[in-house]
Write a protein that holds these residues in place. Structure first.
Motif, PDB file in Angstrom:
ATOM      1  N   LEU A  18     -22.417 -54.500 102.175  1.00 55.92           N
ATOM      2  CA  LEU A  18     -21.268 -54.424 101.273  1.00 55.92           C
ATOM      3  C   LEU A  18     -20.027 -53.905 101.989  1.00 55.92           C
ATOM      4  N   TYR A  19     -20.191 -52.943 102.891  1.00 53.76           N
ATOM      5  CA  TYR A  19     -19.038 -52.469 103.667  1.00 53.76           C
ATOM      6  C   TYR A  19     -18.549 -53.546 104.632  1.00 53.76           C
ATOM      7  N   LEU A  23     -14.781 -55.364 104.662  1.00 56.95           N
ATOM      8  CA  LEU A  23     -13.937 -55.617 105.828  1.00 56.95           C
ATOM      9  C   LEU A  23     -13.529 -57.088 105.902  1.00 56.95           C
ATOM     10  N   ALA A  24     -14.483 -57.977 105.649  1.00 55.86           N
ATOM     11  CA  ALA A  24     -14.165 -59.411 105.653  1.00 55.86           C
ATOM     12  C   ALA A  24     -13.173 -59.757 104.551  1.00 55.86           C
ATOM     13  N   VAL A  30      -6.109 -60.145 102.219  1.00 54.57           N
ATOM     14  CA  VAL A  30      -5.094 -59.088 102.291  1.00 54.57           C
ATOM     15  C   VAL A  30      -4.238 -59.205 103.550  1.00 54.57           C
ATOM     16  N   LYS A  31      -4.853 -59.393 104.693  1.00 56.10           N
ATOM     17  CA  LYS A  31      -4.075 -59.452 105.930  1.00 56.10           C
ATOM     18  C   LYS A  31      -3.049 -60.579 105.929  1.00 56.10           C
ATOM     19  N   THR A  64     -11.889 -52.887  97.132  1.00 51.41           N
ATOM     20  CA  THR A  64     -12.275 -51.652  96.452  1.00 51.41           C
ATOM     21  C   THR A  64     -13.614 -51.807  95.747  1.00 51.41           C
ATOM     22  N   ALA A  65     -13.842 -52.939  95.103  1.00 49.85           N
ATOM     23  CA  ALA A  65     -15.115 -53.171  94.413  1.00 49.85           C
ATOM     24  C   ALA A  65     -16.274 -53.198  95.409  1.00 49.85           C
ATOM     25  N   ALA A  66     -16.090 -53.867  96.544  1.00 48.50           N
ATOM     26  CA  ALA A  66     -17.155 -53.931  97.546  1.00 48.50           C
ATOM     27  C   ALA A  66     -17.446 -52.544  98.123  1.00 48.50           C
ATOM     28  N   LYS A  67     -16.389 -51.764  98.375  1.00 48.59           N
ATOM     29  CA  LYS A  67     -16.596 -50.413  98.897  1.00 48.59           C
ATOM     30  C   LYS A  67     -17.261 -49.513  97.868  1.00 48.59           C
ATOM     31  N   ALA A  68     -16.880 -49.636  96.613  1.00 50.49           N
ATOM     32  CA  ALA A  68     -17.492 -48.816  95.561  1.00 50.49           C
ATOM     33  C   ALA A  68     -18.969 -49.156  95.408  1.00 50.49           C
TER      34      ALA A  68
END
Length: 84
Positions: A18-19, A23-24, A30-31, A64-68
């Protein structure tokens, strides 16, 4: 390190994936939006403002959802480690 402890291993593996997904997700939506924002100059609002802003905001929400979810998966993984 956790291969001998299956419950902890699977939770921590899910958190790692998930982290990596977070990043992906940052690099995909976003980038490019950040790169577009960097080219804007002061003055009138560009024609693609709404599309760029939506991409930027949506990308950050997905990250944010993936990090959470990764953090939520990491917590039981760490708590499942047996201490003998």
């Amino acid at each position: 390190m956790l291969r001998d402890e299956p419950p902890a291993f699977w939770f921590v593996l899910a958190a790692t994936l998930l982290y990596a997904l977070a990043l992906a997700l940052w690099f995909l939506p976003v980038k490019p939006a950040n790169d577009a924002l960097a080219t804007w100059v002061h003055g009138p609002i560009p024609d693609n403002f709404e599309a760029t802003r939506l991409r930027w905001e949506t990308g950050h929400m997905a990250v944010t959802a993936a990090k959470a979810l990764g953090f939520i998966s990491l917590c039981p993984g760490l708590l499942a480690i047996r201490r003998d």
